[in-house]
Design a protein around this motif. Structure first.
Motif, mmCIF file in Angstrom:
data_model
loop_
_atom_site.group_PDB
_atom_site.id
_atom_site.type_symbol
_atom_site.label_atom_id
_atom_site.label_comp_id
_atom_site.label_asym_id
_atom_site.label_seq_id
_atom_site.Cartn_x
_atom_site.Cartn_y
_atom_site.Cartn_z
ATOM 1 N N MET A 10 1.894 4.468 -2.775
ATOM 2 C CA MET A 10 1.543 5.750 -2.384
ATOM 3 C C MET A 10 3.033 6.490 -2.773
ATOM 4 S SD MET A 10 0.170 5.672 1.346
ATOM 5 C CE MET A 10 -1.181 4.507 1.832
ATOM 6 N N VAL A 11 4.125 5.926 -2.645
ATOM 7 C CA VAL A 11 5.292 6.477 -3.060
ATOM 8 C C VAL A 11 5.289 6.800 -4.428
ATOM 9 C CG1 VAL A 11 7.977 6.321 -3.020
ATOM 10 C CG2 VAL A 11 6.621 6.048 -1.020
ATOM 11 N N VAL B 33 -7.869 8.810 2.410
ATOM 12 C CA VAL B 33 -7.639 9.299 3.579
ATOM 13 C C VAL B 33 -7.356 10.835 3.560
ATOM 14 C CG1 VAL B 33 -5.667 9.339 5.619
ATOM 15 C CG2 VAL B 33 -6.263 7.100 4.672
ATOM 16 N N GLN B 34 -6.460 11.262 2.587
ATOM 17 C CA GLN B 34 -6.477 12.745 2.869
ATOM 18 C C GLN B 34 -7.690 13.443 2.313
ATOM 19 O OE1 GLN B 34 -3.110 14.347 2.295
ATOM 20 N NE2 GLN B 34 -2.505 12.059 3.246
ATOM 21 N N LEU C 93 0.753 -1.212 0.011
ATOM 22 C CA LEU C 93 0.170 -0.051 -0.022
ATOM 23 C C LEU C 93 0.958 1.349 -0.072
ATOM 24 C CD1 LEU C 93 -2.514 -1.013 2.526
ATOM 25 C CD2 LEU C 93 -2.855 -1.053 0.251
ATOM 26 N N LEU C 94 2.115 1.302 0.970
ATOM 27 C CA LEU C 94 2.744 2.219 1.120
ATOM 28 C C LEU C 94 3.434 2.574 -0.396
ATOM 29 C CD1 LEU C 94 3.793 1.677 4.705
ATOM 30 C CD2 LEU C 94 2.542 3.794 3.687
ATOM 31 N N LEU D 235 -6.182 4.530 -1.364
ATOM 32 C CA LEU D 235 -6.515 4.541 0.116
ATOM 33 C C LEU D 235 -5.780 5.819 0.634
ATOM 34 C CD1 LEU D 235 -7.382 2.893 2.782
ATOM 35 C CD2 LEU D 235 -5.009 2.142 2.863
ATOM 36 N N TYR D 236 -4.595 6.086 0.238
ATOM 37 C CA TYR D 236 -4.024 7.439 0.556
ATOM 38 C C TYR D 236 -4.914 8.694 0.280
ATOM 39 C CZ TYR D 236 0.074 10.618 0.356
ATOM 40 O OH TYR D 236 0.639 11.907 0.973
ATOM 41 N N LEU E 37 -13.015 4.697 1.746
ATOM 42 C CA LEU E 37 -11.959 4.184 2.781
ATOM 43 C C LEU E 37 -12.544 2.728 3.316
ATOM 44 C CD1 LEU E 37 -9.469 5.213 3.919
ATOM 45 C CD2 LEU E 37 -10.898 5.768 6.061
ATOM 46 N N TYR F 64 -14.673 8.604 3.383
ATOM 47 C CA TYR F 64 -15.073 7.361 4.148
ATOM 48 C C TYR F 64 -15.586 6.201 3.516
ATOM 49 C CZ TYR F 64 -13.049 9.926 8.176
ATOM 50 O OH TYR F 64 -12.141 10.417 8.806
#
Lengths: 328, 285, 312, 326
Positions: free
Chosen positions: A270-271, A285-286, A266-267, A281-282, A293, A290
């Motif tokens: 994002m990168v 969240v930002q 997931l991370l 997901l990122y 999410l 919801y």
């Protein structure tokens, strides 16, 4: 067969629990986050506010059991609510676009990392007296201690920014379409290398370590001595007698490991701004989306449960004791 | 026995290296004000305002951020919160795991059924997405919510290994002897069982601390932490959000990650050493 | 004082580890229970030690049912009277405690000594089990001692509460052969001195004959034969006892002289055979044996056997 | 002698540890004829397993043969290269291990594990032939051939040990080493297996080194018996002789440790004390501290073998001077 049925039963049951957790989480939160949110989201269309209210279970006129029933029925119809950030697109339509990217990237990377990790782990245990083994093991212990996303950042910095060998992010070259055929596929592969490498390398440490330890335990078993005494070739002892037994526990440990891998993936997305579920997901969240999410979380759990189920089946194929119900 | 373990632990090269690295970090955290040249939120001195996004120099060892903060000072001060969150979460997680593990493993029955059921569910739910989802529902931003979320999601693994170890120890004959002697259940748990799982408890603590340090950094990196706090995670958040990469400011995002990794490595080394010491097949001769 | 241990059975959901066992044990008597693994002999000891609860049946100790109200109220008193020695001398001692830490517990739990007397008491029991001088052992950890020494510590712990009944679950089978007799002699010594009764679990017929007054033979969870030790060995009635007897090594004979007539292994206790549990392997099996579960038939005043051959 | 199969001479073997060398086998010599069964009796830690592993050349990484010879039909195995020993082992000599439970690979069918050995030594053997041979071997140890494709966990403990015996014999070796092959089994099963081993031996005339701590069993089955203590053989000779007339005080002590099944029940004594630490072995006789008949010389000197009667030899100063028995 009994084993198989038990696993199916557990799968169904776990899915049910996952759905319930997903339903309960927003309703269990302390304070009144929904109201705060709605205030913050002022200026949103009433329908969108309604979507938020729905996600948090603020339909005060209905009691919780009816809400739960509605939630399950909606899910059965594929209705996951309306996305706030992509208003008024249904969540499912938003999510659908991201799924293939993640499944592809993560699936391939996980398989690669398991394969390489297992191979390296076996070799490290087999040659555990050598200094090189110690060094390699140390290196992966070291890599494993870094946050995945940071490792991704480093790769981007050195292999995409400073030396532009690979693209900075994205899944394909902008403008390319599936209709472009081979060009399109080439671009996907090219864009997938760095994020794939990040996931593979960072999650490999886990496999290396567990396989190595299992293998060291197995190598002390009597049946390895018997195999040596029988005069079997080293490769046969290593692969058929030692490795096969060493891999079994880590396949059954797949369940726990997968959680880490998914988190890492997931991370990584994002990168690399990779248009998969993680990146989504990122963004959710930002943008405090919801409904989206919740849906993403649900899909991740389903993915994990399903992968676990596959691992259980693989174990069944590999281990005759499990097949006969003689173990676990 | 425990003394022997400690001795083995200290004479183990990997463990020693781990202890040394951890000690350095603790030293940095305690004496941060003495080590760091500036306060982490200081953006000027008597010579005037600091240059923004400065490259490393003798004045600013690791340059400055977009707001003109001295990155080296933030890195030093960041050690405090990062280490604190990691260790506190590690302690809480280990405590939960130990309590549930001992409870379920020793008493068995319905208690154990309930514990292992919840345990199994938490094991299959991937923790990071869960952490993200819960953290995004919590609207208060700060250190304690992070500790809460990380502990809430981090106990499952430790509970599982401790519980299964307790189950094994419980079947050992000396526990039966204690029962036959008329020893009370609590005494059996703390006097007979606990000392035999100490190395596992330590391993759980190390593992959950690494997970917590990385988890904290991750949450903050995504922006789910208190972005005004000074930690390694928020440093990475600011670096990412101010395109440190594009400015070629490696001194901004490289050091915090390196520190996280080093801290994690120190725990991993100690963990590995414990494994070596307590696994007779690896220790043998 | 006289205490019968009477009729107890343990029927778990699926595993019939013990079925319909009845015997009594008299004061100062050593009763050996002999059987192969899976015969239920260890379960028998565990049930008497209150480590396992039987599903049905009663055990009377000094006239009180041990799983009944009275004993439960005075559990500590029962614990003081009934002690157990386990098979694995290493496993029975917590590796994290010193000998002192291990041996002080019985005194502390049962309030048999003041703090200040502890050291002297511990040294006293160490001397009783032949670990002299006690100063040399008291601060050692279990891993610093040999198997024989550890089993002495286990005996010391058991006798320090001055029990009336000692359950010994294969106390010598994990020891070196040269030590076994010494431990058996020690067990006999405490019987002679303190009039302790023993339930002595073993798989070794010759050992049982050496130590016990009476022998009970168990097979697949059932007691097959019970009688005076020498009589069981020299004049076995039950075909299974005869089989055990002929399977035991006999150095004085030439190997070829005694061939076994029976093959096979103990049946699963999940689905034990109907009728007599030994009938599938029994060389003297009759058609009836698969249907009727034999009772314990009286051979003489002291000797009973569970076999239809001896039905009166 | 032409029918001599194995001759071990002054074998010293053991392990290299951080604290020094552990001489688990210390100056061991014995001979074994074709078709003969030698029993090696000893308590735990006396080096009997190390002796077996030395002969098989299967010592662990930190173990080694420090000196001595192992002559097998004229070849000194100690001089063999790794490749030669790999060829030789299992073909000429094989081994049955203590725990059959752990000696079989849990994830392979027993057929594969049996055939493995065949294929490793008989290159070019066809699958069909190999399978047929495996079937024959199973039948030889009284296991129905339909169990050929079973996995180890589907067999009982006794059956697993039978499979191990079949595996050890599949290449028709001249020597089978059996390291406590029945210790983990129940008496009746143990008896069945021992009888099977005896049948096979009389049928195929191979030699056996049988290792166990159960002296009463050994006396019954062995032709020749060696009593081992702290890495040394203290007494060796025909089993019946040693049983009727044990010479060494240790042998006597051992004999006095097994209660008999018949005759009067007499008070027995066992042997007080414990074996010496092999890291720092005593200079003289290792049994000295526990010996009831020790003399001053025993503390510092160790005698050589003295042959007192035909092939009955003992290492003890009690018998050094005289040629007559007690």
């Amino acid at each position: 067969m009994k084993y198989f049925l038990r696993r199916i039963l557990w799968l169904v049951f776990a899915i049910f629990i996952a759905l319930t957790i997903n339903f309960m989480l927003p309703r269990l939160m302390p304070g009144d986050p929904a109201t705060i949110l709605i205030q913050r989201l002022e200026g949103l269309e009433p329908a969108a506010i309604n979507a938020v209210r729905n996600a948090f279970g603020l339909e005060t006129d209905k009691n919780i059991i009816i809400q739960y029933k509605d939630y399950l029925i909606d899910l059965l119809h594929g209705d996951l609510g309306i996305s706030i950030s992509h208003y008024p697109t249904p969540v499912w339509n938003v999510l659908r676009k991201a799924l293939p990217w993640t499944i592809g990237l993560m699936g391939i990377s996980t398989v690669l990392s398991f394969l390489f990790g297992t191979l390296i782990g076996i070799t490290l245990a087999w040659k555990r007296k050598s200094r090189i083994s110690d060094a390699v093991l140390g290196l992966f212990l070291f890599i494993r201690s870094f946050p995945y996303f940071w490792f991704g950042l480093i790769l981007v910095y050195f292999l995409a920014f400073n030396n532009p060998i690979f693209p900075l992010g994205g899944a394909t070259k902008v403008g390319l379409m599936p209709a472009d055929g081979w060009e399109y596929i080439k671009s996907i592969l090219y864009h997938g290398i760095l994020p794939g490498m990040t996931i593979t390398i960072t999650s490999m440490g886990y496999w290396i370590l567990t396989i190595r330890n299992n293998m060291i335990n197995v190598l002390a078993e009597d049946y390895i001595t018997v195999a040596k005494a029988k005069g079997l070739s080293m490769s046969r002892i290593k692969n058929l007698y030692a490795a096969k037994n060493a891999i079994l526990p880590s396949v059954s440990g797949f369940a726990m490991a997968l959680g880490f891998v998914i988190g890492g993936s997931l991370l990584t997305e994002m990168v690399f701004s990779y248009p998969g579920v993680g990146f989504m997901l990122y963004q959710a969240v930002q943008q405090q989306d919801y409904p989206l999410l919740q849906a993403i979380f649900l899909f991740i759990i389903l993915g994990v449960l399903f992968s676990n189920f596959i691992a259980d089946i693989v174990i069944m194929i590999l281990d005759p004791r499990v097949r006969d119900g003689a173990k676990k | 026995m425990i003394k022997d373990m400690l001795k083995l632990f200290i004479t183990n090269r990997k463990a020693l290296l781990g202890v040394i690295i951890l000690s350095i970090f603790i030293f940095i955290a305690v004496f941060a004000p003495l080590i760091a040249p500036y306060h982490p939120k200081q953006s000027s001195d008597q010579e005037g305002k600091f240059q923004l996004r400065a490259a490393p120099s003798s004045k600013h060892l690791l340059g400055t951020s977009h707001a003109g903060y001295d990155i080296f000072s933030r890195l030093i001060y960041g050690t405090r919160l990062s280490l604190m969150v990691g260790i506190v979460t590690g302690v809480i997680t280990t405590f939960i795991a130990l309590t549930l593990g001992l409870l379920g493993g020793y008493y068995g029955g319905v208690i154990d059924d309930i514990i292992s059921f919840i345990n199994n569910i938490f094991l299959v739910i991937p923790s990071l997405p869960l952490i993200i989802v819960i953290a995004s529902y919590i609207t208060i931003r700060g250190v304690w919510p992070i500790i809460f979320v990380l502990s809430f999601t981090g106990w499952a693994w430790g509970t599982r290994v401790i519980r299964s170890q307790v189950l094994t120890v419980r079947e050992r004959e000396f526990v039966k002897v204690a029962e036959v002697l008329g020893e009370k259940p609590l005494v059996i748990v703390f006097r007979e069982i606990l000392p035999n799982i100490i190395s596992l408890v330590m391993a759980t603590f190390f593992t959950s601390t690494i997970a917590a340090v990385i988890g904290e950094a991750t949450l903050e990196f995504i922006g789910l932490g208190n972005i005004s706090a000074v930690t390694w995670g928020t440093m990475l958040y600011w670096a990412q959000n101010n395109a440190a990469l594009l400015y070629n400011a490696w001194w901004w995002f490289l050091p915090p990650g390196l520190f996280i990794g080093l801290l994690g490595t120190s725990f991993a080394l100690m963990n590995f050493a414990i494994d070596e010491i307590s696994n007779p097949k690896i220790r043998k001769r | 004082m006289h205490f019968p241990v009477k009729k107890f059975g343990r029927k778990e959901e699926y595993v019939h580890a013990m079925d319909d066992i009845s015997f009594s044990l008299y004061q100062g008597e050593i009763l050996a229970i002999v059987g192969e693994s899976g015969s239920g002999k260890t379960t028998t000891a565990n049930v008497v030690a209150k480590l396992h609860r039987p599903t049905s049946g009663e055990i009377y100790f000094n006239g009180q049912e041990i799983y009944g109200q009275e004993v439960r109220k005075n559990n500590l008193e029962y614990r003081k009277n009934v002690q157990m020695i386990f098979q694995d001398p290493f496993g029975a001692l917590n590796p994290t405690h010193t000998i002192r830490g291990i041996l002080e517990r019985p005194f502390v739990i049962h309030g048999l000594a003041e703090r200040s007397e502890l050291e002297a008491k511990i040294k006293e029991v160490l001397v009783q089990v032949g670990l002299e001088p006690p100063e040399q052992f008291i601060d050692k950890f279990p891993h610093e001692l040999s198997g024989g020494q550890l089993q002495r510590i286990n005996i010391a712990r058991a006798i320090s509460v001055e029990p009336v009944l000692l359950l010994a679950d294969e106390p010598t089978s994990m020891l070196d052969v040269s030590i076994r007799i010494i431990i058996m002699n020690m067990i006999k010594k405490f019987r002679d001195r303190d009039n302790i009764s023993y339930l002595y679990i073993t798989h070794n017929l010759a050992g049982a004959r050496y130590i016990a007054d009476r022998i009970g033979v168990m097979y697949a969870g059932m007691l097959m034969e019970l009688g005076p030790a020498d009589e069981i060995i020299q004049n076995a009635y039950h075909p299974y006892t005869q089989l055990l007897r002929s399977a035991a090594p006999q150095p004085e004979k030439d190997f070829k002289e005694n061939k076994l007539t029976t093959q096979g292994e103990i049946p699963s206790l999940v689905n034990p055979p109907s009728g007599c549990r030994f009938h599938p392997r029994c060389p003297k099996a009759m058609p009836e044996c698969s249907k009727k579960l034999p009772e314990m038939y009286q051979i003489n005043e002291k000797h009973r056997v569970r076999c239809l051959l001896y039905r009166q | 002698m032409s029918d001599k199969l194995l001759e071990v001479q002054n074998l010293i073997a053991g392990y290299q540890t951080k604290m020094g060398r552990v001489l688990a086998v210390n100056d061991v010599s014995f001979e074994l004829k074709k078709g003969e069964l030698i029993g090696i009796a000893g308590e735990s830690g006396c080096g009997k397993s190390t002796l077996a592993y030395s002969i098989m050349n299967l010592l662990e990484d930190n173990g080694a043969i420090f000196s001595g010879e192992i002559n097998f039909s004229g070849d000194n195995l100690v001089d063999f290269s790794a490749k030669e020993i790999k060829q030789f082992r299992w073909q000429k000599m094989s081994m049955v291990f203590q725990s059959a439970m752990n000696a079989l690979n849990p994830v392979m069918k027993i057929s594969e594990q049996l055939i493995d050995a065949l294929k490793a030594h008989q290159k070019g053997i066809s699958e069909k032939e190999a399978r047929k041979r495996a079937e024959e071997m199973l039948e030889l140890v009284d296991i129905q051939k339909d169990r050929l494709d079973a996995y180890p966990h589907q067999l009982s403990g006794g059956m697993k040990q039978r499979v191990m015996i079949a595996m050890a014999m599949i290449l028709n070796p001249d020597l089978v080493i059996m390291d406590e092959p029945t210790t983990a089994l129940d008496v009746v099963v143990q008896r069945n297996i021992i009888e099977k081993i005896e049948d096979l031996r009389s049928e195929f005339n191979f030699s056996i080194i049988f290792i166990t701590h159960d002296l009463s069993l050994l006396v019954e089955i062995s032709d020749k018996l060696a009593i081992m203590y702290a890495g040394k053989i203290l007494e060796i000779g025909p089993a019946a002789k040693i049983y009727s007339n044990p010479l060494h005080p240790y042998t006597k002590g051992l004999m006095n440790s097994f209660p008999p099944l018949t005759g009067e029940i007499e008070e027995m004594s066992g042997i007080e004390g414990k074996p010496p630490d092999l890291l720092n072995p005593p200079a003289g006789c290792p049994f000295y501290p526990r010996c009831e008949k020790r003399m001053e010389i025993c503390k510092t000197e160790m005698p050589e073998f003295k042959e007192l009667e035909n092939e009955h030899q003992v290492k003890c100063y009690l018998y050094q001077g005289s040629d007559n028995l007690e």
